[in-house]
Design a protein around this motif. Structure first.
Motif, PDB file in Angstrom:
ATOM      1  N   ARG A   7      37.705  16.879 -65.332  1.00 46.80           N
ATOM      2  CA  ARG A   7      37.859  17.191 -66.745  1.00 46.80           C
ATOM      3  C   ARG A   7      39.335  17.345 -67.102  1.00 46.80           C
ATOM      4  NH1 ARG A   7      38.016  22.182 -69.083  1.00 46.80           N
ATOM      5  NH2 ARG A   7      37.181  23.153 -67.197  1.00 46.80           N
ATOM      6  N   ALA A   8      40.092  18.038 -66.254  1.00 43.51           N
ATOM      7  CA  ALA A   8      41.519  18.190 -66.506  1.00 43.51           C
ATOM      8  C   ALA A   8      42.216  16.838 -66.501  1.00 43.51           C
ATOM      9  CB  ALA A   8      42.139  19.116 -65.462  1.00 43.51           C
ATOM     10  N   ALA A   9      41.864  15.992 -65.541  1.00 38.00           N
ATOM     11  CA  ALA A   9      42.479  14.668 -65.470  1.00 38.00           C
ATOM     12  C   ALA A   9      42.199  13.862 -66.731  1.00 38.00           C
ATOM     13  CB  ALA A   9      41.976  13.921 -64.236  1.00 38.00           C
ATOM     14  N   ALA A  10      40.972  13.959 -67.243  1.00 36.33           N
ATOM     15  CA  ALA A  10      40.615  13.205 -68.445  1.00 36.33           C
ATOM     16  C   ALA A  10      41.464  13.634 -69.633  1.00 36.33           C
ATOM     17  CB  ALA A  10      39.130  13.391 -68.751  1.00 36.33           C
ATOM     18  N   VAL A  11      41.732  14.928 -69.759  1.00 36.23           N
ATOM     19  CA  VAL A  11      42.568  15.405 -70.870  1.00 36.23           C
ATOM     20  C   VAL A  11      44.016  14.960 -70.676  1.00 36.23           C
ATOM     21  CG1 VAL A  11      43.468  17.436 -72.054  1.00 36.23           C
ATOM     22  CG2 VAL A  11      41.069  17.364 -71.350  1.00 36.23           C
ATOM     23  N   PHE A  12      44.533  15.094 -69.468  1.00 31.42           N
ATOM     24  CA  PHE A  12      45.935  14.750 -69.227  1.00 31.42           C
ATOM     25  C   PHE A  12      46.201  13.261 -69.386  1.00 31.42           C
ATOM     26  CE2 PHE A  12      46.105  18.706 -66.361  1.00 31.42           C
ATOM     27  CZ  PHE A  12      46.488  19.504 -67.438  1.00 31.42           C
ATOM     28  N   ARG A  13      45.174  12.424 -69.285  1.00 30.88           N
ATOM     29  CA  ARG A  13      45.364  10.988 -69.495  1.00 30.88           C
ATOM     30  C   ARG A  13      45.723  10.662 -70.944  1.00 30.88           C
ATOM     31  NH1 ARG A  13      40.615   7.463 -67.784  1.00 30.88           N
ATOM     32  NH2 ARG A  13      42.138   5.819 -68.204  1.00 30.88           N
TER      33      ARG A  13
ATOM     34  N   TYR B  19      48.183  11.930 -72.286  1.00 33.27           N
ATOM     35  CA  TYR B  19      49.637  12.105 -72.318  1.00 33.27           C
ATOM     36  C   TYR B  19      50.361  11.228 -71.304  1.00 33.27           C
ATOM     37  CZ  TYR B  19      48.021  16.043 -75.008  1.00 33.27           C
ATOM     38  OH  TYR B  19      47.390  16.806 -75.948  1.00 33.27           O
ATOM     39  N   GLY B  20      49.630  10.418 -70.563  1.00 28.24           N
ATOM     40  CA  GLY B  20      50.225   9.534 -69.577  1.00 28.24           C
ATOM     41  C   GLY B  20      49.259   9.269 -68.444  1.00 28.24           C
ATOM     42  N   ALA B  21      49.759   8.668 -67.380  1.00 28.69           N
ATOM     43  CA  ALA B  21      48.931   8.446 -66.202  1.00 28.69           C
ATOM     44  C   ALA B  21      48.677   9.777 -65.489  1.00 28.69           C
ATOM     45  CB  ALA B  21      49.617   7.456 -65.269  1.00 28.69           C
ATOM     46  N   VAL B  22      47.720   9.778 -64.581  1.00 35.64           N
ATOM     47  CA  VAL B  22      47.346  10.998 -63.853  1.00 35.64           C
ATOM     48  C   VAL B  22      47.111  10.662 -62.381  1.00 35.64           C
ATOM     49  CG1 VAL B  22      45.642  12.848 -63.598  1.00 35.64           C
ATOM     50  CG2 VAL B  22      46.295  12.078 -65.881  1.00 35.64           C
ATOM     51  N   ILE B  23      47.637  11.523 -61.520  1.00 37.64           N
ATOM     52  CA  ILE B  23      47.302  11.477 -60.098  1.00 37.64           C
ATOM     53  C   ILE B  23      46.606  12.779 -59.728  1.00 37.64           C
ATOM     54  CG2 ILE B  23      48.254  11.583 -57.747  1.00 37.64           C
ATOM     55  CD1 ILE B  23      50.367   9.583 -58.608  1.00 37.64           C
ATOM     56  N   THR B  24      45.417  12.657 -59.166  1.00 39.67           N
ATOM     57  CA  THR B  24      44.739  13.796 -58.571  1.00 39.67           C
ATOM     58  C   THR B  24      44.647  13.553 -57.073  1.00 39.67           C
ATOM     59  OG1 THR B  24      42.616  12.741 -59.088  1.00 39.67           O
ATOM     60  CG2 THR B  24      43.403  14.433 -60.598  1.00 39.67           C
ATOM     61  N   PHE B  25      44.587  14.624 -56.307  1.00 40.86           N
ATOM     62  CA  PHE B  25      44.472  14.490 -54.854  1.00 40.86           C
ATOM     63  C   PHE B  25      43.775  15.724 -54.303  1.00 40.86           C
ATOM     64  CE2 PHE B  25      48.287  16.884 -55.612  1.00 40.86           C
ATOM     65  CZ  PHE B  25      48.358  17.806 -54.577  1.00 40.86           C
TER      66      PHE B  25
ATOM     67  N   ASP C 145      53.989  15.698 -42.414  1.00 40.94           N
ATOM     68  CA  ASP C 145      53.570  16.082 -41.062  1.00 40.94           C
ATOM     69  C   ASP C 145      52.425  15.235 -40.542  1.00 40.94           C
ATOM     70  OD1 ASP C 145      51.638  17.050 -42.756  1.00 40.94           O
ATOM     71  OD2 ASP C 145      51.571  19.076 -41.888  1.00 40.94           O
ATOM     72  N   GLY C 146      52.109  14.126 -41.234  1.00 40.65           N
ATOM     73  CA  GLY C 146      51.135  13.166 -40.748  1.00 40.65           C
ATOM     74  C   GLY C 146      49.705  13.381 -41.195  1.00 40.65           C
ATOM     75  N   VAL C 147      49.418  14.398 -41.989  1.00 44.61           N
ATOM     76  CA  VAL C 147      48.054  14.646 -42.460  1.00 44.61           C
ATOM     77  C   VAL C 147      47.695  13.646 -43.554  1.00 44.61           C
ATOM     78  CG1 VAL C 147      46.529  16.311 -43.591  1.00 44.61           C
ATOM     79  CG2 VAL C 147      48.145  17.079 -41.849  1.00 44.61           C
ATOM     80  N   ALA C 148      46.500  13.065 -43.457  1.00 38.00           N
ATOM     81  CA  ALA C 148      46.030  12.087 -44.442  1.00 38.00           C
ATOM     82  C   ALA C 148      45.489  12.811 -45.667  1.00 38.00           C
ATOM     83  CB  ALA C 148      44.944  11.208 -43.832  1.00 38.00           C
ATOM     84  N   ILE C 149      45.946  12.381 -46.845  1.00 38.30           N
ATOM     85  CA  ILE C 149      45.594  13.018 -48.107  1.00 38.30           C
ATOM     86  C   ILE C 149      44.948  11.986 -49.030  1.00 38.30           C
ATOM     87  CG2 ILE C 149      46.486  14.250 -50.118  1.00 38.30           C
ATOM     88  CD1 ILE C 149      46.701  15.807 -47.458  1.00 38.30           C
ATOM     89  N   GLU C 150      43.717  12.260 -49.470  1.00 37.73           N
ATOM     90  CA  GLU C 150      43.086  11.349 -50.432  1.00 37.73           C
ATOM     91  C   GLU C 150      43.677  11.590 -51.815  1.00 37.73           C
ATOM     92  OE1 GLU C 150      39.019  11.725 -51.528  1.00 37.73           O
ATOM     93  OE2 GLU C 150      38.995  13.913 -51.486  1.00 37.73           O
ATOM     94  N   ALA C 151      43.912  10.501 -52.535  1.00 35.64           N
ATOM     95  CA  ALA C 151      44.529  10.600 -53.850  1.00 35.64           C
ATOM     96  C   ALA C 151      43.963   9.519 -54.761  1.00 35.64           C
ATOM     97  CB  ALA C 151      46.045  10.468 -53.748  1.00 35.64           C
ATOM     98  N   VAL C 152      43.952   9.802 -56.048  1.00 33.28           N
ATOM     99  CA  VAL C 152      43.424   8.881 -57.054  1.00 33.28           C
ATOM    100  C   VAL C 152      44.457   8.713 -58.160  1.00 33.28           C
ATOM    101  CG1 VAL C 152      41.604   8.476 -58.755  1.00 33.28           C
ATOM    102  CG2 VAL C 152      41.047   9.544 -56.562  1.00 33.28           C
ATOM    103  N   TYR C 153      44.735   7.475 -58.534  1.00 30.95           N
ATOM    104  CA  TYR C 153      45.640   7.169 -59.653  1.00 30.95           C
ATOM    105  C   TYR C 153      44.814   6.642 -60.816  1.00 30.95           C
ATOM    106  CZ  TYR C 153      49.255   4.912 -62.457  1.00 30.95           C
ATOM    107  OH  TYR C 153      50.082   4.540 -63.498  1.00 30.95           O
ATOM    108  N   GLU C 154      45.072   7.176 -62.014  1.00 31.21           N
ATOM    109  CA  GLU C 154      44.407   6.705 -63.223  1.00 31.21           C
ATOM    110  C   GLU C 154      45.463   6.443 -64.287  1.00 31.21           C
ATOM    111  OE1 GLU C 154      40.470   8.967 -63.971  1.00 31.21           O
ATOM    112  OE2 GLU C 154      41.752  10.349 -62.834  1.00 31.21           O
ATOM    113  N   PRO C 155      45.428   5.281 -64.918  1.00 29.96           N
ATOM    114  CA  PRO C 155      46.407   4.987 -65.983  1.00 29.96           C
ATOM    115  C   PRO C 155      46.132   5.829 -67.214  1.00 29.96           C
ATOM    116  CG  PRO C 155      44.745   3.278 -65.889  1.00 29.96           C
ATOM    117  CD  PRO C 155      44.476   4.184 -64.714  1.00 29.96           C
TER     118      PRO C 155
ATOM    119  N   VAL D 136      53.668  10.671 -65.858  1.00 30.67           N
ATOM    120  CA  VAL D 136      52.479  10.870 -65.026  1.00 30.67           C
ATOM    121  C   VAL D 136      52.346  12.356 -64.712  1.00 30.67           C
ATOM    122  CG1 VAL D 136      53.748  10.385 -62.884  1.00 30.67           C
ATOM    123  CG2 VAL D 136      51.247  10.178 -62.918  1.00 30.67           C
ATOM    124  N   THR D 137      51.112  12.858 -64.794  1.00 28.98           N
ATOM    125  CA  THR D 137      50.790  14.227 -64.401  1.00 28.98           C
ATOM    126  C   THR D 137      50.198  14.218 -63.007  1.00 28.98           C
ATOM    127  OG1 THR D 137      50.251  14.782 -66.700  1.00 28.98           O
ATOM    128  CG2 THR D 137      49.479  16.297 -64.994  1.00 28.98           C
TER     129      THR D 137
END
Length: 280
Positions: A52-58, A60-66, A7-17, A34-35
């Motif tokens: 903290r959650a992103a650090a643990v999930f890394r 098991y693979g890459a992680v995207i938070t937003f 719907d056109g809303v801008a969403i900030e997102a971060v990718y971590e390997p 990727v999680t």
């Protein structure tokens, strides 16, 4: 990265390997999973518990938070779980554009309800983008405008089973924040969350009904027995609706959402997803 929801809303997102030293299970083509992490109400990519959650999930693979709309540096206003499904779809579609074959979603509280609805509304194998009989998100369809947006496994932590629940003091306070002008001001300036002023129209797909439509996608439901927001009848109702394909973990002593999920539990969630998701 700034993503655009349907719907056109801008969403900030971060990718971590994935962590360099992690023992990640790869698919036949050597690709890591990727999680995609969906935070709770008033969260954002920069909140310590999300990081903290992103650090643990890394492990098991890459992680995207937003950040959901109305949170962090994302645009728009929070609809408290309704149109947020479009934000998650944009993040999942981004993961697939980056070349990841296996994607799993992990949502906390409001994010837990969002990952349930997302899995129901964006099933694997649908690619026409024209929606379905149970599509309750205006203009979303099965696939995001930028590519496939389905998930291969779903984890909902501290999620509600039904809307408009006011059975606990914590939820009555939350409803005051969401529905009253003074409450929304507190949300904006005290909780750094911009909240939409309009009621849901139409009411989104109920979380329990969404859980019933997720199969055969693997589903994990996690809930603490000391959750101050949603008592144990919520995860049990979700598990009953989902049927035998869902796993239910009732965690002794755990409170609510990402704030209460310790490193050991997050690691168990990551290991569950790595076992259950196709290609993982």
């Amino acid at each position: 990265m700034v993503l655009l929801a349907a719907d056109g809303v801008a969403i900030e997102a971060v990718y971590e390997p994935a962590d360099f030293d992690a023992d990640v299970t790869r698919d036949a083509a050597g690709r890591v999973p990727v999680t995609v992490v969906a935070h709770g109400f008033t969260g954002s990519v920069g909140r310590p518990h999300v990081r903290r959650a992103a650090a643990v999930f890394r492990r098991y693979g890459a992680v995207i938070t937003f950040s959901f709309r109305g949170h962090g540096a994302s645009g728009g206003r929070s609809t408290v779980g309704d149109r947020e499904v479009l934000d998650l779809a944009a993040a999942v579609a981004w993961a697939r554009r980056l070349g990841h074959r296996t994607v799993w979603t992990v949502g906390f509280s409001m994010g837990g309800s969002v990952v349930l609805r997302h899995a129901a509304l964006y099933p694997a194998g649908a690619s026409d983008g024209h929606g379905s009989a149970h599509d309750d998100v205006h203009g979303s369809g099965h696939d995001d405008a930028h590519g496939p947006a389905h998930t291969d496994a779903v984890v909902a932590v501290s999620a509600p089973a039904r809307w408009y629940y006011r059975g606990t003091a914590a939820m009555r306070r939350l409803h005051w924040v969401v529905t009253r002008p003074l409450g929304r001001a507190v949300g904006r300036y005290g909780l750094r969350t911009r909240i939409h002023t309009s009621d849901w129209d139409p009411v989104p797909l109920d979380p329990a009904e969404a859980a019933a439509r997720i199969a055969p996608t693997p589903l994990l439901l996690v809930h603490g027995d000391r959750d101050p927001y949603f008592p144990l009848d919520h995860p049990r109702a979700l598990a009953t609706a989902a049927g035998s394909h869902a796993d239910l973990w009732l965690e002794p002593g755990m409170g609510h959402a990402e704030n209460a999920a310790d490193e050991a539990l997050l690691a168990r969630i990551g290991a569950w997803a790595a076992r259950r998701a196709p290609g993982g």
